[in-house]
Enzyme design. Structure first.
Site, mmCIF file in Angstrom:
data_model
loop_
_atom_site.group_PDB
_atom_site.id
_atom_site.type_symbol
_atom_site.label_atom_id
_atom_site.label_comp_id
_atom_site.label_asym_id
_atom_site.label_seq_id
_atom_site.Cartn_x
_atom_site.Cartn_y
_atom_site.Cartn_z
ATOM 1 N N SER A 104 91.625 7.256 -47.635
ATOM 2 C CA SER A 104 90.258 5.548 -46.833
ATOM 3 C C SER A 104 89.828 6.118 -47.820
ATOM 4 O O SER A 104 89.177 6.206 -48.880
ATOM 5 C CB SER A 104 90.066 5.966 -45.654
ATOM 6 O OG SER A 104 90.247 5.132 -44.775
ATOM 7 N N ASP A 210 100.031 -0.888 -42.748
ATOM 8 C CA ASP A 210 98.869 -0.660 -42.984
ATOM 9 C C ASP A 210 97.736 -2.104 -43.002
ATOM 10 O O ASP A 210 98.142 -2.991 -43.733
ATOM 11 C CB ASP A 210 97.973 -0.086 -44.637
ATOM 12 C CG ASP A 210 96.822 0.173 -44.330
ATOM 13 O OD1 ASP A 210 96.319 -0.366 -43.460
ATOM 14 O OD2 ASP A 210 96.405 1.725 -45.157
ATOM 15 N N HIS A 238 97.784 3.611 -41.451
ATOM 16 C CA HIS A 238 96.835 3.459 -42.575
ATOM 17 C C HIS A 238 96.665 5.271 -42.833
ATOM 18 O O HIS A 238 96.639 5.588 -43.357
ATOM 19 C CB HIS A 238 95.631 3.253 -41.544
ATOM 20 C CG HIS A 238 94.049 3.056 -42.715
ATOM 21 N ND1 HIS A 238 94.523 3.097 -43.773
ATOM 22 C CD2 HIS A 238 92.754 4.092 -42.876
ATOM 23 C CE1 HIS A 238 93.226 3.186 -44.533
ATOM 24 N NE2 HIS A 238 92.629 3.992 -44.009
#
Length: 258
Positions: A104, A210, A238
């Protein structure tokens, strides 16, 4: 596991050291993340990375977790500062060259690191990193504004690193404000001219489900970085490294140890 901190650029960068293996790995979590919140499975879970083969330095980003005070400074230097802090930390620990794992926001910083310090990164495995913020990205993030509504697993993980939901909420509110201004700080990709200099092998993983980091993002990096390749998880989201920890472990270990 040992835990220490090292001051860089005014931040007491907290980190955990796992393993004694010959291959050093810098592990960078996502927004508000720490080693204890974002990479539990890889560090202490049933599918932890092989600590006889790796020495893992799992960091808390500047302004989050144990790496505060001061508060995280949000501006157009935020990712550059992260990269500098981690590079100086690894150098302090005696690791001139090392692998990088990022998720991320940690994946975004990983890209900054390999662009700024291309000679330091041996191999890099990332997922969930953005190259820009689309309006749909903002919508997805805004839907998570209230931390009370987070999945229990995610909330409980964050509360391993923060004292209360109230503290977590204040930090998340500040981060969402940064997201609102992301394209003001970064109207174009600041690293676009550095991608041709990147030669280290890069594994970019992507979960096809995601909603935050859609396929345009990994495809962008693969297009611009000649040494990057894409591996897709058809049912992944994700947090694919948590949901598919065993597959993630096998994939990342094989890649880093080549």
């Amino acid at each position: 596991m040992t835990s220490e901190s090292f001051i860089v650029n005014g931040y007491p960068i907290g980190y955990d050291r796992y393993g004694t293996g010959p291959s050093p790995v810098l592990m960078i979590p996502g927004a508000l993340g720490t080693s204890k919140t974002d990479f539990y499975e890889q560090l202490e879970g049933d599918d932890q990375l092989d600590q006889d083969k790796f020495t893992i330095i799992a960091v808390d980003p500047p302004g989050w977790g144990r790496s505060r005070p001061p508060a995280r400074k949000y501006d157009d230097n935020v990712f550059n500062n992260d990269a500098d802090c981690y590079y100086e930390l690894m150098k302090h620990l005696g690791f001139v060259r090392f692998h990088v794992i990022g998720w991320s926001d940690g994946a975004i910083v990983s890209i900054w690191m390999v662009c700024k310090y291309p000679g330091a990164v041996i191999r890099m495995a990332i997922h969930g990193g953005l190259h820009t913020v689309y309006s749909k990205t903002i919508s997805v993030l805004k839907s998570t504004r209230n931390v009370e509504g987070w999945p229990k697993e995610r909330l409980d993980g964050c509360l391993r690193a923060y004292d209360s939901k109230e503290e977590l909420q204040k930090l998340w509110d500040r981060h969402l404000k940064f997201v609102d201004y992301y394209n003001v700080y970064f109207p174009r990709d600041p690293n676009i001219n550095n991608y041709p200099k990147v030669n280290c092998p890069i594994l970019i993983m992507h979960g096809d489900k995601d909603a935050l980091t859609t396929i345009e993002h990994p495809e962008y990096f693969v297009k611009h970085i000649k040494s990057a390749r894409l591996h897709r998880f058809p049912a992944g989201s994700h947090d694919l490294h948590s949901r598919y920890a065993s597959t993630y472990k096998s994939l990342v270990e094989e890649f880093l140890l080549k």
